[in-house]
Design a protein around this motif. Structure first.
Motif, PDB file in Angstrom:
ATOM      1  N   ILE A  81      34.346  20.768   8.623  1.00  0.00           N
ATOM      2  CA  ILE A  81      35.108  21.214   9.793  1.00  0.00           C
ATOM      3  C   ILE A  81      35.551  22.651   9.568  1.00  0.00           C
ATOM      4  O   ILE A  81      36.081  22.987   8.513  1.00  0.00           O
ATOM      5  CB  ILE A  81      36.320  20.302  10.066  1.00  0.00           C
ATOM      6  N   THR A  82      35.307  23.478  10.568  1.00  0.00           N
ATOM      7  CA  THR A  82      35.714  24.876  10.553  1.00  0.00           C
ATOM      8  C   THR A  82      36.656  25.088  11.730  1.00  0.00           C
ATOM      9  O   THR A  82      36.409  24.592  12.831  1.00  0.00           O
ATOM     10  CB  THR A  82      34.484  25.798  10.717  1.00  0.00           C
ATOM     11  N   TRP A  83      37.745  25.832  11.509  1.00  0.00           N
ATOM     12  CA  TRP A  83      38.706  26.129  12.574  1.00  0.00           C
ATOM     13  C   TRP A  83      38.480  27.551  13.052  1.00  0.00           C
ATOM     14  O   TRP A  83      38.275  28.466  12.255  1.00  0.00           O
ATOM     15  CB  TRP A  83      40.137  25.954  12.062  1.00  0.00           C
ATOM     16  N   LEU A  84      38.521  27.737  14.383  1.00  0.00           N
ATOM     17  CA  LEU A  84      38.316  29.051  14.989  1.00  0.00           C
ATOM     18  C   LEU A  84      39.452  29.350  15.958  1.00  0.00           C
ATOM     19  O   LEU A  84      40.034  28.429  16.533  1.00  0.00           O
ATOM     20  CB  LEU A  84      36.992  29.086  15.756  1.00  0.00           C
ATOM     21  N   LYS A  85      39.731  30.632  16.129  1.00  0.00           N
ATOM     22  CA  LYS A  85      40.690  31.077  17.143  1.00  0.00           C
ATOM     23  C   LYS A  85      40.007  32.160  17.957  1.00  0.00           C
ATOM     24  O   LYS A  85      39.504  33.137  17.389  1.00  0.00           O
ATOM     25  CB  LYS A  85      41.963  31.636  16.532  1.00  0.00           C
ATOM     26  N   ASP A  86      39.950  31.963  19.259  1.00  0.00           N
ATOM     27  CA  ASP A  86      39.291  32.901  20.165  1.00  0.00           C
ATOM     28  C   ASP A  86      37.879  33.231  19.681  1.00  0.00           C
ATOM     29  O   ASP A  86      37.430  34.378  19.732  1.00  0.00           O
ATOM     30  CB  ASP A  86      40.130  34.169  20.334  1.00  0.00           C
ATOM     31  N   GLY A  87      37.173  32.215  19.150  1.00  0.00           N
ATOM     32  CA  GLY A  87      35.792  32.366  18.722  1.00  0.00           C
ATOM     33  C   GLY A  87      35.581  32.920  17.326  1.00  0.00           C
ATOM     34  O   GLY A  87      34.450  33.079  16.887  1.00  0.00           O
ATOM     35  N   ILE A  88      36.660  33.220  16.610  1.00  0.00           N
ATOM     36  CA  ILE A  88      36.555  33.816  15.265  1.00  0.00           C
ATOM     37  C   ILE A  88      37.081  32.819  14.241  1.00  0.00           C
ATOM     38  O   ILE A  88      38.153  32.236  14.413  1.00  0.00           O
ATOM     39  CB  ILE A  88      37.349  35.133  15.189  1.00  0.00           C
ATOM     40  N   GLU A  89      36.318  32.648  13.143  1.00  0.00           N
ATOM     41  CA  GLU A  89      36.703  31.696  12.103  1.00  0.00           C
ATOM     42  C   GLU A  89      38.026  32.096  11.466  1.00  0.00           C
ATOM     43  O   GLU A  89      38.280  33.262  11.184  1.00  0.00           O
ATOM     44  CB  GLU A  89      35.619  31.635  11.028  1.00  0.00           C
ATOM     45  N   LEU A  90      38.879  31.093  11.255  1.00  0.00           N
ATOM     46  CA  LEU A  90      40.181  31.314  10.619  1.00  0.00           C
ATOM     47  C   LEU A  90      40.068  31.083   9.116  1.00  0.00           C
ATOM     48  O   LEU A  90      39.369  30.179   8.671  1.00  0.00           O
ATOM     49  CB  LEU A  90      41.218  30.349  11.192  1.00  0.00           C
ATOM     50  N   TYR A  91      40.768  31.898   8.351  1.00  0.00           N
ATOM     51  CA  TYR A  91      40.792  31.763   6.907  1.00  0.00           C
ATOM     52  C   TYR A  91      42.213  31.485   6.459  1.00  0.00           C
ATOM     53  O   TYR A  91      43.175  31.854   7.119  1.00  0.00           O
ATOM     54  CB  TYR A  91      40.270  33.041   6.239  1.00  0.00           C
ATOM     55  N   HIS A  92      42.327  30.836   5.303  1.00  0.00           N
ATOM     56  CA  HIS A  92      43.650  30.492   4.764  1.00  0.00           C
ATOM     57  C   HIS A  92      44.460  31.747   4.491  1.00  0.00           C
ATOM     58  O   HIS A  92      43.929  32.754   4.019  1.00  0.00           O
ATOM     59  CB  HIS A  92      43.500  29.701   3.462  1.00  0.00           C
ATOM     60  N   HIS A  93      45.727  31.691   4.803  1.00  0.00           N
ATOM     61  CA  HIS A  93      46.677  32.727   4.424  1.00  0.00           C
ATOM     62  C   HIS A  93      48.048  32.059   4.334  1.00  0.00           C
ATOM     63  O   HIS A  93      48.182  30.856   4.532  1.00  0.00           O
ATOM     64  CB  HIS A  93      46.660  33.918   5.382  1.00  0.00           C
ATOM     65  N   LYS A  94      49.041  32.821   4.021  1.00  0.00           N
ATOM     66  CA  LYS A  94      50.371  32.291   3.740  1.00  0.00           C
ATOM     67  C   LYS A  94      50.940  31.394   4.843  1.00  0.00           C
ATOM     68  O   LYS A  94      51.593  30.403   4.565  1.00  0.00           O
ATOM     69  CB  LYS A  94      51.298  33.486   3.482  1.00  0.00           C
ATOM     70  N   PHE A  95      50.670  31.719   6.100  1.00  0.00           N
ATOM     71  CA  PHE A  95      51.256  30.977   7.220  1.00  0.00           C
ATOM     72  C   PHE A  95      50.268  30.038   7.908  1.00  0.00           C
ATOM     73  O   PHE A  95      50.589  29.433   8.918  1.00  0.00           O
ATOM     74  CB  PHE A  95      51.851  31.940   8.248  1.00  0.00           C
ATOM     75  N   PHE A  96      49.052  29.941   7.388  1.00  0.00           N
ATOM     76  CA  PHE A  96      48.004  29.110   7.982  1.00  0.00           C
ATOM     77  C   PHE A  96      47.437  28.192   6.902  1.00  0.00           C
ATOM     78  O   PHE A  96      46.991  28.657   5.860  1.00  0.00           O
ATOM     79  CB  PHE A  96      46.890  30.002   8.544  1.00  0.00           C
ATOM     80  N   GLN A  97      47.494  26.889   7.149  1.00  0.00           N
ATOM     81  CA  GLN A  97      46.983  25.934   6.165  1.00  0.00           C
ATOM     82  C   GLN A  97      46.122  24.881   6.842  1.00  0.00           C
ATOM     83  O   GLN A  97      46.388  24.496   7.979  1.00  0.00           O
ATOM     84  CB  GLN A  97      48.133  25.234   5.452  1.00  0.00           C
ATOM     85  N   VAL A  98      45.086  24.446   6.108  1.00  0.00           N
ATOM     86  CA  VAL A  98      44.242  23.352   6.554  1.00  0.00           C
ATOM     87  C   VAL A  98      44.312  22.266   5.495  1.00  0.00           C
ATOM     88  O   VAL A  98      44.164  22.542   4.305  1.00  0.00           O
ATOM     89  CB  VAL A  98      42.783  23.812   6.755  1.00  0.00           C
ATOM     90  N   HIS A  99      44.557  21.043   5.933  1.00  0.00           N
ATOM     91  CA  HIS A  99      44.568  19.886   5.039  1.00  0.00           C
ATOM     92  C   HIS A  99      43.409  18.993   5.463  1.00  0.00           C
ATOM     93  O   HIS A  99      43.247  18.714   6.657  1.00  0.00           O
ATOM     94  CB  HIS A  99      45.886  19.116   5.164  1.00  0.00           C
TER      95      HIS A  99
END
Length: 149
Positions: A81-99
């Motif tokens: 599973i890949t998460w995108l915002k406005d068509g662009i892939e999101l990467y992990h950073h301090k305020f964004f997490q994927v479990h």
């Protein structure tokens, strides 16, 4: 063949789902032409990635609070599973997490969180599930609300 959304009388990509009592008498059913056997084998592959459960709503969030979206997909081999915002892939950073949680040999659950949410987090999010046989996507629109006292 009539699409599921046309049968329901509403929805569509990014829509709000059922028509909630409104009548769409002028809607034309969407006809999908017959596929050749090679493309049918690809698009209708029983082992292809398929999203089976996902957040299905538009989300209005308060600034400084948490945004959470959920996605669960099946397929063999187990999809990614890949998460995108406005068509662009999101990467992990301090305020964004994927479990993520694998379930058996063919299912993956994924939860995306943004905490704290800012004005820049408003937009169109998608979870994309894919394996070697197919790709499936679900979208979620989000916007912030300002509370005035």
């Amino acid at each position: 063949m009539i699409s599921t959304e046309a049968q329901k009388g509403g929805g569509g990509r990014g829509g709000r789902g059922r028509s909630r009592g409104r009548v769409f008498g002028s809607r034309m059913p969407i006809l999908i032409p017959n596929r050749n056997p090679a493309s049918a084998h690809y698009y209708d592959n029983k082992d292809g990635a398929k999203i089976v459960k996902a957040s299905h709503f538009e989300l209005d969030y308060m600034l400084g609070r948490k945004i959470t979206f959920f996605c669960m997909a099946t397929g063999f081999p187990r999809p990614e599973i890949t998460w995108l915002k406005d068509g662009i892939e999101l990467y992990h950073h301090k305020f964004f997490q994927v479990h993520e949680w694998p379930v058996g040999n063919d299912t993956i659950k994924s939860k995306m969180e943004i905490d704290p949410a800012t004005q820049k987090d408003a937009g169109y999010y998608e979870c994309q599930a894919d394996n070697q046989y197919a790709v499936d996507r679900r979208g979620f629109r989000t916007d912030y609300v300002m509370i005035s006292y």
